[in-house]
Design a protein around this motif. Structure first.
Motif, PDB file in Angstrom:
ATOM      1  N   THR A  78       0.835  -1.199   0.000  1.00  0.00           N
ATOM      2  CA  THR A  78       0.000   0.000   0.000  1.00  0.00           C
ATOM      3  C   THR A  78       0.869   1.249   0.000  1.00  0.00           C
ATOM      4  N   VAL A  79       0.424   2.224  -0.782  1.00  0.00           N
ATOM      5  CA  VAL A  79       1.058   3.541  -0.789  1.00  0.00           C
ATOM      6  C   VAL A  79       0.012   4.548  -0.299  1.00  0.00           C
ATOM      7  N   TYR A  80       0.501   5.542   0.423  1.00  0.00           N
ATOM      8  CA  TYR A  80      -0.372   6.521   1.050  1.00  0.00           C
ATOM      9  C   TYR A  80      -0.034   7.935   0.586  1.00  0.00           C
ATOM     10  N   LEU A  81      -1.014   8.815   0.716  1.00  0.00           N
ATOM     11  CA  LEU A  81      -0.781  10.232   0.516  1.00  0.00           C
ATOM     12  C   LEU A  81      -1.495  10.964   1.648  1.00  0.00           C
ATOM     13  N   GLN A  82      -0.700  11.479   2.582  1.00  0.00           N
ATOM     14  CA  GLN A  82      -1.243  12.285   3.668  1.00  0.00           C
ATOM     15  C   GLN A  82      -1.313  13.730   3.188  1.00  0.00           C
ATOM     16  N   MET A  83      -2.507  14.287   3.221  1.00  0.00           N
ATOM     17  CA  MET A  83      -2.720  15.640   2.704  1.00  0.00           C
ATOM     18  C   MET A  83      -3.193  16.529   3.852  1.00  0.00           C
ATOM     19  N   ASN A  84      -2.394  17.518   4.187  1.00  0.00           N
ATOM     20  CA  ASN A  84      -2.727  18.464   5.246  1.00  0.00           C
ATOM     21  C   ASN A  84      -2.896  19.867   4.664  1.00  0.00           C
ATOM     22  N   SER A  85      -3.487  20.741   5.455  1.00  0.00           N
ATOM     23  CA  SER A  85      -3.691  22.143   5.045  1.00  0.00           C
ATOM     24  C   SER A  85      -4.287  22.219   3.641  1.00  0.00           C
ATOM     25  N   LEU A  86      -5.329  21.459   3.431  1.00  0.00           N
ATOM     26  CA  LEU A  86      -5.919  21.374   2.096  1.00  0.00           C
ATOM     27  C   LEU A  86      -6.524  22.695   1.671  1.00  0.00           C
ATOM     28  N   LYS A  87      -6.418  22.962   0.369  1.00  0.00           N
ATOM     29  CA  LYS A  87      -6.911  24.188  -0.238  1.00  0.00           C
ATOM     30  C   LYS A  87      -7.956  23.837  -1.290  1.00  0.00           C
ATOM     31  N   PRO A  88      -8.842  24.770  -1.618  1.00  0.00           N
ATOM     32  CA  PRO A  88      -9.829  24.496  -2.677  1.00  0.00           C
ATOM     33  C   PRO A  88      -9.165  24.064  -3.987  1.00  0.00           C
ATOM     34  N   GLU A  89      -7.990  24.593  -4.279  1.00  0.00           N
ATOM     35  CA  GLU A  89      -7.302  24.218  -5.520  1.00  0.00           C
ATOM     36  C   GLU A  89      -6.735  22.804  -5.507  1.00  0.00           C
ATOM     37  N   ASP A  90      -6.818  22.123  -4.364  1.00  0.00           N
ATOM     38  CA  ASP A  90      -6.437  20.711  -4.306  1.00  0.00           C
ATOM     39  C   ASP A  90      -7.577  19.796  -4.761  1.00  0.00           C
ATOM     40  N   THR A  91      -8.748  20.370  -5.010  1.00  0.00           N
ATOM     41  CA  THR A  91      -9.881  19.585  -5.475  1.00  0.00           C
ATOM     42  C   THR A  91      -9.554  18.919  -6.808  1.00  0.00           C
ATOM     43  N   ALA A  92      -9.686  17.591  -6.835  1.00  0.00           N
ATOM     44  CA  ALA A  92      -9.325  16.824  -8.030  1.00  0.00           C
ATOM     45  C   ALA A  92      -9.640  15.356  -7.789  1.00  0.00           C
ATOM     46  N   VAL A  93      -9.578  14.596  -8.860  1.00  0.00           N
ATOM     47  CA  VAL A  93      -9.541  13.144  -8.741  1.00  0.00           C
ATOM     48  C   VAL A  93      -8.070  12.749  -8.597  1.00  0.00           C
ATOM     49  N   TYR A  94      -7.772  11.968  -7.587  1.00  0.00           N
ATOM     50  CA  TYR A  94      -6.404  11.539  -7.303  1.00  0.00           C
ATOM     51  C   TYR A  94      -6.228  10.089  -7.751  1.00  0.00           C
ATOM     52  N   TYR A  95      -5.149   9.868  -8.513  1.00  0.00           N
ATOM     53  CA  TYR A  95      -4.879   8.566  -9.099  1.00  0.00           C
ATOM     54  C   TYR A  95      -3.555   7.999  -8.580  1.00  0.00           C
ATOM     55  N   CYS A  96      -3.566   6.712  -8.353  1.00  0.00           N
ATOM     56  CA  CYS A  96      -2.362   5.965  -8.039  1.00  0.00           C
ATOM     57  C   CYS A  96      -1.757   5.469  -9.355  1.00  0.00           C
ATOM     58  N   TYR A  97      -0.423   5.446  -9.443  1.00  0.00           N
ATOM     59  CA  TYR A  97       0.237   5.112 -10.713  1.00  0.00           C
ATOM     60  C   TYR A  97       1.525   4.347 -10.466  1.00  0.00           C
ATOM     61  N   THR A  98       1.793   3.382 -11.367  1.00  0.00           N
ATOM     62  CA  THR A  98       3.107   2.771 -11.419  1.00  0.00           C
ATOM     63  C   THR A  98       3.436   2.416 -12.864  1.00  0.00           C
ATOM     64  N   TRP A  99       4.686   2.120 -13.088  1.00  0.00           N
ATOM     65  CA  TRP A  99       5.206   1.836 -14.437  1.00  0.00           C
ATOM     66  C   TRP A  99       6.020   0.572 -14.361  1.00  0.00           C
ATOM     67  N   ILE A 100       5.535  -0.444 -15.089  1.00  0.00           N
ATOM     68  CA  ILE A 100       6.173  -1.760 -15.023  1.00  0.00           C
ATOM     69  C   ILE A 100       6.385  -2.266 -16.433  1.00  0.00           C
ATOM     70  N   GLY A 101       7.628  -2.577 -16.773  1.00  0.00           N
ATOM     71  CA  GLY A 101       7.895  -3.152 -18.088  1.00  0.00           C
ATOM     72  C   GLY A 101       7.418  -2.276 -19.224  1.00  0.00           C
ATOM     73  N   ARG A 102       7.627  -0.989 -19.095  1.00  0.00           N
ATOM     74  CA  ARG A 102       7.230   0.005 -20.102  1.00  0.00           C
ATOM     75  C   ARG A 102       5.712   0.136 -20.264  1.00  0.00           C
ATOM     76  N   VAL A 103       4.976  -0.325 -19.285  1.00  0.00           N
ATOM     77  CA  VAL A 103       3.518  -0.189 -19.312  1.00  0.00           C
ATOM     78  C   VAL A 103       3.084   0.693 -18.141  1.00  0.00           C
ATOM     79  N   ASN A 104       2.195   1.632 -18.427  1.00  0.00           N
ATOM     80  CA  ASN A 104       1.629   2.497 -17.391  1.00  0.00           C
ATOM     81  C   ASN A 104       0.412   1.819 -16.782  1.00  0.00           C
TER      82      ASN A 104
END
Length: 116
Positions: A78-104
């Motif tokens: 598991t990977v985490y993202l702790q987000m503090n002091s959030l701002k309205p401009e942080d509004t978004a869809v957040y995606y997890c990503y990795t790159w394996i064998g030249r594939v996203n």
């Protein structure tokens, strides 16, 4: 097959905090760097933070430095993202990503809305 499943999004007031999680499966998690991206309405997807395979190296977008922290638990795949002091401009869809064998690989995303 590779699967990335995000969770932890929601509605939060400005100044608040959230912790996102990304549960990974289908690959040797501890061997690969992981990243969080986000995409706001009408904007391109942008890199938020990345972490090396062992967790010893991280980097952040300038817009989140000092407010967000990426971490990982290789015993829990598991990977985490702790987000503090959030701002309205942080509004978004957040995606997890990795790159394996030249594939996203992307998760389906979790929506974070920062609003009063």
């Amino acid at each position: 097959q590779v699967q990335l499943v995000e969770s932890g999004g929601g509605l939060v007031r400005p100044g608040g905090s959230l912790r996102l999680s990304c549960a990974a499966s289908g690959f040797t998690f501890s061997s690969y760097a992981m990243s969080w991206y986000r995409q706001a309405p009408g904007s391109e997807r942008e890199l938020v933070a990345s972490i090396s395979s062992a967790g010893g190296s991280t980097n952040y977008a300038n817009s989140v430095k000092g407010r967000f922290t990426i971490s990982r638990d290789n015993t829990k795949n598991t990977v985490y993202l702790q987000m503090n002091s959030l701002k309205p401009e942080d509004t978004a869809v957040y995606y997890c990503y990795t790159w394996i064998g030249r594939v996203n690989y992307w998760g389906k995303g979790t929506l974070v809305t920062v609003s009063s």
